[in-house]
Design an enzyme around this catalytic site. Structure first.
Site, PDB file in Angstrom:
ATOM      1  N   SER A  39      40.221  36.035  35.195  1.00  0.00           N
ATOM      2  CA  SER A  39      39.793  34.640  35.325  1.00  0.00           C
ATOM      3  C   SER A  39      39.325  34.240  36.723  1.00  0.00           C
ATOM      4  O   SER A  39      38.173  33.860  36.915  1.00  0.00           O
ATOM      5  CB  SER A  39      40.946  33.745  34.868  1.00  0.00           C
ATOM      6  N   ASP A  41      38.893  36.059  39.360  1.00  0.00           N
ATOM      7  CA  ASP A  41      37.892  37.019  39.857  1.00  0.00           C
ATOM      8  C   ASP A  41      36.497  36.561  39.442  1.00  0.00           C
ATOM      9  O   ASP A  41      35.550  36.588  40.238  1.00  0.00           O
ATOM     10  CB  ASP A  41      38.105  38.423  39.265  1.00  0.00           C
ATOM     11  N   GLN A 114      45.445  31.930  35.618  1.00  0.00           N
ATOM     12  CA  GLN A 114      45.286  32.246  37.050  1.00  0.00           C
ATOM     13  C   GLN A 114      44.771  30.993  37.776  1.00  0.00           C
ATOM     14  O   GLN A 114      44.449  29.990  37.127  1.00  0.00           O
ATOM     15  CB  GLN A 114      44.297  33.406  37.237  1.00  0.00           C
ATOM     16  N   ASP A 178      49.946  38.959  43.214  1.00  0.00           N
ATOM     17  CA  ASP A 178      50.937  39.531  42.299  1.00  0.00           C
ATOM     18  C   ASP A 178      52.275  39.914  42.924  1.00  0.00           C
ATOM     19  O   ASP A 178      53.316  39.536  42.433  1.00  0.00           O
ATOM     20  CB  ASP A 178      50.351  40.759  41.602  1.00  0.00           C
ATOM     21  N   ARG A 213      50.928  49.900  45.568  1.00  0.00           N
ATOM     22  CA  ARG A 213      51.126  49.054  44.373  1.00  0.00           C
ATOM     23  C   ARG A 213      52.562  48.500  44.368  1.00  0.00           C
ATOM     24  O   ARG A 213      53.404  48.928  45.154  1.00  0.00           O
ATOM     25  CB  ARG A 213      50.896  49.893  43.094  1.00  0.00           C
ATOM     26  N   GLU A 415      39.713  46.912  47.399  1.00  0.00           N
ATOM     27  CA  GLU A 415      40.394  45.695  46.951  1.00  0.00           C
ATOM     28  C   GLU A 415      41.053  44.970  48.132  1.00  0.00           C
ATOM     29  O   GLU A 415      41.029  43.755  48.214  1.00  0.00           O
ATOM     30  CB  GLU A 415      41.450  46.115  45.914  1.00  0.00           C
TER      31      GLU A 415
HETATM   32  C1  GLC Z   1      45.290  41.985  41.049  1.00  0.00           C
HETATM   33  C2  GLC Z   1      45.248  40.777  41.987  1.00  0.00           C
HETATM   34  C3  GLC Z   1      44.742  39.562  41.220  1.00  0.00           C
HETATM   35  C4  GLC Z   1      43.415  39.884  40.582  1.00  0.00           C
HETATM   36  C5  GLC Z   1      43.506  41.152  39.702  1.00  0.00           C
HETATM   37  C6  GLC Z   1      42.175  41.623  39.193  1.00  0.00           C
HETATM   38  O1  GLC Z   1      46.191  41.808  40.038  1.00  0.00           O
HETATM   39  O2  GLC Z   1      46.508  40.531  42.533  1.00  0.00           O
HETATM   40  O3  GLC Z   1      44.612  38.463  42.097  1.00  0.00           O
HETATM   41  O4  GLC Z   1      42.968  38.826  39.821  1.00  0.00           O
HETATM   42  O5  GLC Z   1      44.036  42.192  40.461  1.00  0.00           O
HETATM   43  O6  GLC Z   1      41.318  41.878  40.258  1.00  0.00           O
END
Ligand code: GLC
Length: 445
Positions: A39, A41, A114, A178, A213, A415
Protein backbone atom coordinates in the site's frame (compact mmCIF):
# COMPACT_ATOMS: atom_id res chain seq x y z
CA UNK A 1 31.57 10.94 -17.17
CA UNK A 2 30.73 14.49 -16.18
CA UNK A 3 28.11 15.29 -13.53
CA UNK A 4 25.23 15.65 -15.95
CA UNK A 5 26.05 12.36 -17.71
CA UNK A 6 26.21 10.66 -14.32
CA UNK A 7 22.77 12.01 -13.43
CA UNK A 8 21.34 10.85 -16.75
CA UNK A 9 22.82 7.37 -16.22
CA UNK A 10 21.43 7.19 -12.67
CA UNK A 11 18.00 8.24 -13.88
CA UNK A 12 18.12 5.62 -16.58
CA UNK A 13 19.09 2.89 -14.10
CA UNK A 14 16.29 3.96 -11.75
CA UNK A 15 13.76 3.66 -14.56
CA UNK A 16 15.08 0.20 -15.39
CA UNK A 17 14.42 -0.91 -11.81
CA UNK A 18 10.83 0.27 -12.07
CA UNK A 19 10.39 -1.34 -15.50
CA UNK A 20 11.57 -4.67 -14.12
CA UNK A 21 9.23 -4.43 -11.15
CA UNK A 22 6.20 -3.24 -13.17
CA UNK A 23 3.66 -6.07 -13.50
CA UNK A 24 1.39 -4.50 -16.11
CA UNK A 25 -0.79 -2.56 -13.70
CA UNK A 26 1.14 -2.33 -10.44
CA UNK A 27 4.72 -2.38 -9.18
CA UNK A 28 6.17 -4.93 -6.76
CA UNK A 29 8.53 -3.41 -4.14
CA UNK A 30 11.21 -6.04 -5.02
CA UNK A 31 10.96 -9.21 -7.13
CA UNK A 32 12.28 -11.81 -4.72
CA UNK A 33 11.41 -10.34 -1.40
CA UNK A 34 8.03 -8.61 -1.89
CA UNK A 35 6.27 -10.09 -4.94
CA UNK A 36 2.85 -8.37 -4.55
CA UNK A 37 1.52 -4.80 -4.30
CA UNK A 38 2.16 -2.95 -1.02
CA UNK A 39 0.00 0.00 0.00
CA UNK A 40 2.29 2.84 1.08
CA UNK A 41 5.03 1.66 -1.33
CA UNK A 42 2.59 2.23 -4.19
CA UNK A 43 2.03 5.85 -3.18
CA UNK A 44 5.80 6.55 -3.10
CA UNK A 45 6.28 4.67 -6.37
CA UNK A 46 3.46 6.65 -8.03
CA UNK A 47 5.22 9.87 -6.94
CA UNK A 48 8.20 8.81 -9.06
CA UNK A 49 6.09 7.77 -12.07
CA UNK A 50 4.31 11.15 -11.83
CA UNK A 51 7.53 12.71 -13.14
CA UNK A 52 7.77 10.79 -16.42
CA UNK A 53 4.84 8.43 -16.96
CA UNK A 54 1.61 9.76 -15.52
CA UNK A 55 -0.42 6.99 -17.09
CA UNK A 56 1.51 4.45 -15.02
CA UNK A 57 1.24 6.60 -11.88
CA UNK A 58 -2.53 6.50 -12.22
CA UNK A 59 -2.69 2.78 -13.00
CA UNK A 60 -0.53 2.05 -9.96
CA UNK A 61 -2.97 3.70 -7.55
CA UNK A 62 -6.06 2.45 -9.37
CA UNK A 63 -4.78 -1.12 -8.93
CA UNK A 64 -4.21 -0.58 -5.25
CA UNK A 65 -7.70 0.79 -4.76
CA UNK A 66 -9.10 -2.27 -6.62
CA UNK A 67 -8.22 -4.05 -3.40
CA UNK A 68 -10.04 -1.53 -1.18
CA UNK A 69 -12.63 -3.15 1.10
CA UNK A 70 -16.31 -2.16 1.02
CA UNK A 71 -15.90 -0.65 4.50
CA UNK A 72 -13.21 1.74 3.18
CA UNK A 73 -10.01 0.15 4.45
CA UNK A 74 -7.06 -0.05 2.08
CA UNK A 75 -5.21 -3.30 2.81
CA UNK A 76 -1.47 -3.31 3.25
CA UNK A 77 -0.94 -5.96 0.56
CA UNK A 78 -3.00 -6.67 -2.56
CA UNK A 79 -2.33 -10.15 -3.92
CA UNK A 80 -3.09 -9.60 -7.61
CA UNK A 81 -1.23 -12.72 -8.68
CA UNK A 82 -3.55 -15.63 -9.35
CA UNK A 83 -0.96 -18.12 -8.07
CA UNK A 84 0.57 -17.40 -4.68
CA UNK A 85 4.30 -16.73 -4.86
CA UNK A 86 6.20 -19.30 -2.82
CA UNK A 87 8.86 -16.76 -1.87
CA UNK A 88 6.54 -14.80 0.44
CA UNK A 89 4.93 -15.63 3.77
CA UNK A 90 2.25 -14.87 4.94
CA UNK A 91 0.52 -15.10 1.55
CA UNK A 92 -3.21 -14.96 0.68
CA UNK A 93 -3.96 -18.43 2.07
CA UNK A 94 -2.80 -17.41 5.51
CA UNK A 95 -4.83 -14.19 5.82
CA UNK A 96 -8.28 -15.74 5.15
CA UNK A 97 -9.85 -12.32 4.74
CA UNK A 98 -12.99 -13.92 3.28
CA UNK A 99 -14.04 -14.18 6.94
CA UNK A 100 -14.99 -10.51 6.70
CA UNK A 101 -17.90 -9.74 4.35
CA UNK A 102 -16.41 -6.34 3.41
CA UNK A 103 -13.26 -7.90 1.91
CA UNK A 104 -13.23 -8.12 -1.90
CA UNK A 105 -13.53 -11.62 -3.36
CA UNK A 106 -10.95 -10.65 -5.94
CA UNK A 107 -8.19 -9.57 -5.73
CA UNK A 108 -7.40 -11.19 -2.40
CA UNK A 109 -5.70 -8.98 0.14
CA UNK A 110 -4.23 -8.84 3.64
CA UNK A 111 -6.47 -7.57 6.45
CA UNK A 112 -4.35 -4.84 8.06
CA UNK A 113 -3.33 -1.43 6.71
CA UNK A 114 -0.29 0.80 6.18
CA UNK A 115 0.30 4.56 6.53
CA UNK A 116 -2.21 6.64 4.54
CA UNK A 117 0.04 8.56 2.13
CA UNK A 118 -2.19 8.04 -0.92
CA UNK A 119 -4.02 11.39 -1.12
CA UNK A 120 -0.58 13.02 -0.96
CA UNK A 121 0.50 10.94 -3.97
CA UNK A 122 -2.65 11.83 -5.93
CA UNK A 123 -2.08 15.55 -5.32
CA UNK A 124 1.57 15.12 -6.35
CA UNK A 125 0.46 13.56 -9.65
CA UNK A 126 -1.90 16.50 -10.29
CA UNK A 127 0.85 19.03 -9.45
CA UNK A 128 3.39 17.35 -11.73
CA UNK A 129 0.87 17.48 -14.59
CA UNK A 130 0.25 21.18 -13.85
CA UNK A 131 3.99 21.87 -14.02
CA UNK A 132 3.83 20.52 -17.56
CA UNK A 133 0.79 22.70 -18.30
CA UNK A 134 -1.57 19.69 -18.31
CA UNK A 135 -4.95 19.22 -16.63
CA UNK A 136 -5.52 15.64 -17.70
CA UNK A 137 -5.07 14.12 -14.23
CA UNK A 138 -8.03 15.97 -12.67
CA UNK A 139 -10.40 13.28 -13.94
CA UNK A 140 -8.29 10.69 -12.16
CA UNK A 141 -8.24 12.78 -8.97
CA UNK A 142 -12.04 13.00 -9.16
CA UNK A 143 -12.26 9.23 -9.56
CA UNK A 144 -10.03 8.54 -6.53
CA UNK A 145 -11.45 11.30 -4.34
CA UNK A 146 -14.46 9.36 -2.89
CA UNK A 147 -12.27 6.28 -2.35
CA UNK A 148 -9.69 8.31 -0.44
CA UNK A 149 -12.45 9.89 1.64
CA UNK A 150 -13.87 6.43 2.46
CA UNK A 151 -10.37 5.27 3.47
CA UNK A 152 -9.82 8.19 5.85
CA UNK A 153 -13.39 7.86 7.20
CA UNK A 154 -12.62 4.23 8.02
CA UNK A 155 -9.47 5.20 9.95
CA UNK A 156 -11.23 7.84 12.03
CA UNK A 157 -14.27 5.60 12.61
CA UNK A 158 -12.60 2.25 13.36
CA UNK A 159 -9.20 3.27 14.72
CA UNK A 160 -10.18 6.23 16.85
CA UNK A 161 -13.19 4.93 18.79
CA UNK A 162 -12.84 7.61 21.46
CA UNK A 163 -12.72 10.44 18.92
CA UNK A 164 -9.33 11.75 20.07
CA UNK A 165 -8.24 12.81 16.58
CA UNK A 166 -5.43 10.22 16.30
CA UNK A 167 -5.75 6.69 14.91
CA UNK A 168 -4.13 3.64 16.49
CA UNK A 169 -2.36 0.79 14.71
CA UNK A 170 -2.67 -2.89 15.65
CA UNK A 171 0.49 -4.42 14.17
CA UNK A 172 4.11 -3.28 13.64
CA UNK A 173 3.61 -3.86 9.90
CA UNK A 174 0.92 -1.17 9.91
CA UNK A 175 3.54 1.44 10.80
CA UNK A 176 5.72 0.66 7.77
CA UNK A 177 8.67 0.40 10.21
CA UNK A 178 8.33 -3.33 10.78
CA UNK A 179 11.05 -4.14 13.31
CA UNK A 180 11.77 -0.71 14.76
CA UNK A 181 12.88 -0.78 18.42
CA UNK A 182 9.70 1.27 18.97
CA UNK A 183 7.83 -2.02 19.20
CA UNK A 184 10.28 -3.83 21.50
CA UNK A 185 8.54 -2.92 24.76
CA UNK A 186 5.12 -3.85 23.35
CA UNK A 187 6.23 -7.16 21.80
CA UNK A 188 8.20 -8.12 24.91
CA UNK A 189 4.98 -8.19 26.90
CA UNK A 190 3.41 -10.76 24.56
CA UNK A 191 3.54 -14.38 25.57
CA UNK A 192 3.76 -16.26 22.26
CA UNK A 193 4.65 -19.87 21.35
CA UNK A 194 7.71 -20.17 19.06
CA UNK A 195 7.14 -20.95 15.37
CA UNK A 196 8.18 -24.58 15.72
CA UNK A 197 5.03 -24.97 17.82
CA UNK A 198 2.65 -22.86 15.75
CA UNK A 199 4.10 -24.46 12.59
CA UNK A 200 4.72 -21.62 10.11
CA UNK A 201 7.90 -21.10 8.11
CA UNK A 202 9.18 -17.64 7.39
CA UNK A 203 10.46 -16.95 3.88
CA UNK A 204 11.85 -13.43 4.24
CA UNK A 205 15.32 -14.75 5.08
CA UNK A 206 15.71 -16.72 1.84
CA UNK A 207 16.74 -13.79 -0.37
CA UNK A 208 18.17 -11.49 2.34
CA UNK A 209 20.65 -12.59 5.03
CA UNK A 210 19.09 -13.08 8.48
CA UNK A 211 21.38 -10.43 10.07
CA UNK A 212 19.53 -7.78 8.04
CA UNK A 213 16.03 -9.02 8.93
CA UNK A 214 13.93 -9.26 12.14
CA UNK A 215 14.66 -11.93 14.74
CA UNK A 216 12.61 -15.16 14.86
CA UNK A 217 11.10 -14.13 18.17
CA UNK A 218 9.77 -10.92 16.55
CA UNK A 219 8.40 -12.86 13.61
CA UNK A 220 6.55 -15.22 15.96
CA UNK A 221 4.82 -12.19 17.42
CA UNK A 222 3.93 -10.73 14.01
CA UNK A 223 2.23 -13.98 13.04
CA UNK A 224 0.53 -14.37 16.40
CA UNK A 225 -1.07 -10.95 15.88
CA UNK A 226 -2.28 -11.80 12.36
CA UNK A 227 -3.81 -14.98 13.76
CA UNK A 228 -5.50 -12.92 16.51
CA UNK A 229 -7.12 -10.74 13.82
CA UNK A 230 -8.20 -13.55 11.50
CA UNK A 231 -9.82 -15.41 14.39
CA UNK A 232 -11.92 -12.29 14.89
CA UNK A 233 -12.73 -12.00 11.19
CA UNK A 234 -10.90 -8.65 10.96
CA UNK A 235 -13.72 -7.08 12.98
CA UNK A 236 -12.11 -3.97 14.49
CA UNK A 237 -14.55 -3.75 17.41
CA UNK A 238 -13.74 -7.32 18.44
CA UNK A 239 -10.00 -6.83 18.00
CA UNK A 240 -10.10 -3.76 20.26
CA UNK A 241 -12.68 -5.20 22.67
CA UNK A 242 -10.87 -8.53 23.13
CA UNK A 243 -7.72 -6.83 24.35
CA UNK A 244 -5.47 -6.80 21.28
CA UNK A 245 -1.94 -6.78 22.79
CA UNK A 246 -0.70 -4.25 20.22
CA UNK A 247 -2.54 -0.91 20.21
CA UNK A 248 -0.29 2.06 19.48
CA UNK A 249 -0.95 5.66 18.44
CA UNK A 250 1.98 6.09 16.09
CA UNK A 251 3.56 9.44 15.27
CA UNK A 252 4.40 8.86 11.61
CA UNK A 253 1.10 7.14 10.78
CA UNK A 254 -0.85 10.10 12.17
CA UNK A 255 1.46 12.62 10.55
CA UNK A 256 0.79 11.06 7.16
CA UNK A 257 -2.95 10.98 7.92
CA UNK A 258 -2.87 14.67 8.86
CA UNK A 259 -0.95 15.55 5.70
CA UNK A 260 -3.31 13.39 3.62
CA UNK A 261 -6.29 15.34 4.99
CA UNK A 262 -4.56 18.64 4.16
CA UNK A 263 -4.01 17.29 0.65
CA UNK A 264 -7.65 16.16 0.42
CA UNK A 265 -8.65 19.76 1.19
CA UNK A 266 -6.45 20.89 -1.70
CA UNK A 267 -7.90 18.24 -4.02
CA UNK A 268 -11.41 19.29 -2.94
CA UNK A 269 -10.63 22.88 -3.96
CA UNK A 270 -9.37 21.75 -7.35
CA UNK A 271 -12.43 19.56 -7.89
CA UNK A 272 -14.99 22.14 -6.77
CA UNK A 273 -15.83 20.20 -3.57
CA UNK A 274 -15.99 21.61 -0.04
CA UNK A 275 -12.50 21.60 1.56
CA UNK A 276 -13.75 22.55 5.05
CA UNK A 277 -14.38 19.04 6.49
CA UNK A 278 -10.89 17.92 5.48
CA UNK A 279 -9.26 21.04 6.87
CA UNK A 280 -11.12 20.51 10.13
CA UNK A 281 -9.98 16.89 10.44
CA UNK A 282 -6.39 17.82 9.57
CA UNK A 283 -6.41 20.47 12.31
CA UNK A 284 -7.95 18.11 14.84
CA UNK A 285 -5.29 15.49 14.15
CA UNK A 286 -2.47 18.07 14.29
CA UNK A 287 -3.80 19.33 17.63
CA UNK A 288 -4.07 15.80 19.02
CA UNK A 289 -0.53 14.90 17.89
CA UNK A 290 0.74 18.08 19.55
CA UNK A 291 -1.22 17.45 22.72
CA UNK A 292 -0.71 13.75 23.18
CA UNK A 293 2.46 12.75 21.35
CA UNK A 294 4.88 15.63 21.98
CA UNK A 295 7.77 14.61 24.24
CA UNK A 296 9.11 17.82 25.74
CA UNK A 297 12.02 16.12 27.54
CA UNK A 298 13.41 14.58 24.39
CA UNK A 299 12.55 17.40 22.02
CA UNK A 300 10.55 15.41 19.47
CA UNK A 301 7.40 13.28 19.23
CA UNK A 302 6.80 9.83 20.80
CA UNK A 303 4.34 7.01 20.11
CA UNK A 304 1.71 6.21 22.72
CA UNK A 305 0.99 2.68 23.94
CA UNK A 306 -2.76 2.40 24.62
CA UNK A 307 -2.34 -0.90 26.48
CA UNK A 308 -0.17 0.64 29.22
CA UNK A 309 -1.41 4.22 28.89
CA UNK A 310 2.20 5.42 28.53
CA UNK A 311 4.41 6.94 25.83
CA UNK A 312 6.97 4.68 24.14
CA UNK A 313 10.31 6.31 24.92
CA UNK A 314 12.37 4.86 22.04
CA UNK A 315 14.43 7.37 19.98
CA UNK A 316 13.30 6.72 16.40
CA UNK A 317 13.80 9.14 13.50
CA UNK A 318 10.04 8.87 12.82
CA UNK A 319 9.57 11.10 15.88
CA UNK A 320 10.64 14.01 13.64
CA UNK A 321 8.16 13.18 10.86
CA UNK A 322 5.50 15.73 12.04
CA UNK A 323 7.57 18.38 10.24
CA UNK A 324 6.18 16.85 7.03
CA UNK A 325 2.62 17.93 7.93
CA UNK A 326 3.75 21.22 9.52
CA UNK A 327 2.38 19.98 12.85
CA UNK A 328 4.94 21.60 15.23
CA UNK A 329 4.83 25.35 15.80
CA UNK A 330 8.00 27.41 15.26
CA UNK A 331 9.46 26.91 18.76
CA UNK A 332 8.94 23.17 18.75
CA UNK A 333 10.40 22.92 15.27
CA UNK A 334 13.51 24.76 16.52
CA UNK A 335 13.85 22.37 19.45
CA UNK A 336 13.47 19.39 17.10
CA UNK A 337 16.07 20.74 14.74
CA UNK A 338 18.62 21.17 17.50
CA UNK A 339 18.08 17.52 18.43
CA UNK A 340 18.22 16.38 14.82
CA UNK A 341 21.63 18.03 14.40
CA UNK A 342 23.25 16.11 17.25
CA UNK A 343 25.28 12.98 16.27
CA UNK A 344 22.24 10.76 16.94
CA UNK A 345 20.74 10.87 13.46
CA UNK A 346 23.73 11.77 11.31
CA UNK A 347 22.48 15.12 10.05
CA UNK A 348 25.09 17.33 11.75
CA UNK A 349 27.09 19.37 9.20
CA UNK A 350 30.53 17.94 10.08
CA UNK A 351 29.31 14.41 10.65
CA UNK A 352 30.73 11.58 8.58
CA UNK A 353 28.51 9.08 6.81
CA UNK A 354 25.05 9.51 5.35
CA UNK A 355 21.90 10.94 6.88
CA UNK A 356 19.53 10.04 8.26
CA UNK A 357 19.83 7.10 10.59
CA UNK A 358 16.37 5.60 11.24
CA UNK A 359 17.25 5.16 14.90
CA UNK A 360 19.46 7.03 17.37
CA UNK A 361 23.06 5.95 16.67
CA UNK A 362 23.94 6.38 20.31
CA UNK A 363 21.15 4.18 21.69
CA UNK A 364 21.94 0.57 22.74
CA UNK A 365 19.36 -0.93 20.33
CA UNK A 366 20.99 0.76 17.33
CA UNK A 367 22.28 -1.48 14.53
CA UNK A 368 23.53 -0.01 11.21
CA UNK A 369 22.50 -3.07 9.16
CA UNK A 370 19.36 -4.47 10.63
CA UNK A 371 16.29 -3.19 8.80
CA UNK A 372 14.52 -0.48 10.89
CA UNK A 373 17.00 -0.45 13.76
CA UNK A 374 19.41 2.14 12.34
CA UNK A 375 19.86 2.01 8.53
CA UNK A 376 19.03 5.03 6.38
CA UNK A 377 15.89 4.71 4.24
CA UNK A 378 15.25 6.78 1.12
CA UNK A 379 11.58 7.44 1.88
CA UNK A 380 12.37 8.65 5.40
CA UNK A 381 14.91 11.09 3.94
CA UNK A 382 12.31 12.23 1.42
CA UNK A 383 9.68 12.91 4.10
CA UNK A 384 12.16 14.73 6.30
CA UNK A 385 13.56 16.71 3.38
CA UNK A 386 10.09 18.08 2.60
CA UNK A 387 9.47 18.71 6.29
CA UNK A 388 12.66 20.73 6.69
CA UNK A 389 11.90 22.76 3.58
CA UNK A 390 8.48 23.63 5.01
CA UNK A 391 10.34 25.33 7.89
CA UNK A 392 12.86 27.06 5.64
CA UNK A 393 15.73 24.75 6.65
CA UNK A 394 17.04 24.44 3.12
CA UNK A 395 20.62 23.54 4.02
CA UNK A 396 19.70 20.47 6.01
CA UNK A 397 17.01 19.57 3.45
CA UNK A 398 19.72 19.71 0.80
CA UNK A 399 21.91 17.26 2.75
CA UNK A 400 19.01 14.80 2.74
CA UNK A 401 18.40 15.36 -0.95
CA UNK A 402 22.05 14.65 -1.66
CA UNK A 403 21.87 11.45 0.37
CA UNK A 404 18.81 10.35 -1.67
CA UNK A 405 21.00 10.65 -4.77
CA UNK A 406 24.31 9.42 -3.37
CA UNK A 407 23.15 6.33 -1.51
CA UNK A 408 21.71 4.48 -4.54
CA UNK A 409 24.66 5.66 -6.67
CA UNK A 410 27.07 4.15 -4.14
CA UNK A 411 25.17 1.24 -2.61
CA UNK A 412 22.80 0.28 -5.47
CA UNK A 413 18.98 0.49 -5.49
CA UNK A 414 18.77 -1.29 -2.19
CA UNK A 415 16.00 -1.25 0.40
CA UNK A 416 18.11 0.42 3.13
CA UNK A 417 21.68 1.60 3.70
CA UNK A 418 24.32 1.56 6.40
CA UNK A 419 24.33 5.22 7.52
CA UNK A 420 28.00 5.05 8.47
CA UNK A 421 29.41 3.58 5.25
CA UNK A 422 26.64 3.94 2.64
CA UNK A 423 26.70 0.20 1.96
CA UNK A 424 23.35 -1.14 0.67
CA UNK A 425 21.32 -3.78 2.54
CA UNK A 426 18.04 -5.67 2.40
CA UNK A 427 16.16 -6.27 -0.85
CA UNK A 428 17.85 -5.52 -4.19
CA UNK A 429 16.39 -3.34 -6.94
CA UNK A 430 13.89 -1.84 -4.56
CA UNK A 431 11.13 0.22 -6.16
CA UNK A 432 10.61 3.23 -3.90
CA UNK A 433 14.38 3.82 -3.71
CA UNK A 434 14.32 4.19 -7.51
CA UNK A 435 11.03 6.14 -7.63
CA UNK A 436 11.93 8.77 -5.03
CA UNK A 437 15.35 9.23 -6.60
CA UNK A 438 13.55 9.96 -9.88
CA UNK A 439 11.26 12.38 -8.08
CA UNK A 440 14.09 14.46 -6.60
CA UNK A 441 16.11 14.44 -9.82
CA UNK A 442 13.16 16.08 -11.58
CA UNK A 443 12.52 18.71 -8.94
CA UNK A 444 12.80 22.33 -9.98
CA UNK A 445 14.16 23.84 -6.79
C1 GLC B 1 9.03 -3.83 4.56
C2 GLC B 1 8.97 -2.39 5.06
C3 GLC B 1 7.61 -1.79 4.72
C4 GLC B 1 7.35 -1.93 3.25
C5 GLC B 1 7.48 -3.40 2.79
C6 GLC B 1 7.41 -3.57 1.30
O1 GLC B 1 8.12 -4.63 5.21
O2 GLC B 1 9.22 -2.34 6.43
O3 GLC B 1 7.58 -0.43 5.10
O4 GLC B 1 6.09 -1.47 2.93
O5 GLC B 1 8.72 -3.89 3.19
O6 GLC B 1 8.41 -2.82 0.68
Amino acid sequence: MNASQETTALLQSAREVLDENWKDGFTVPAQNQYPYQWSWDSAFIAAGYARYDRERAQRELRSLFNGQWADGRVPHIVFHNATPDASYFPGPDFWRTERNTFAPLSPSTSGIVQPPNHATAVLHIVRCAEEDGKQETLGFAGELFPKLRAWHDWLYRERDPKGEGVAYIIHPWESGQDNSPLWDPVLARMDVPPARISGFRRRDTLAVVPEERPLDSDYDRYIFLVDFFRRRGYDERKIFGDGCPFLVQDVMFNTLLCRAEQDMAELARLLGEDPAPFEARARRTADAVNRKLWDGDRGYYADFDLATGKPIPMPALAGFSPLFARIPGGDRAETMLRRLLTPSFGLGAEQKGYPASSYDREAPEYSPKRYWRGPAWIQMNWLLMHGLRAYGRNDQAERLRRAIMELPAKGGFREYFNPETGEGHGAHRFSWTAALLIDVLHERI
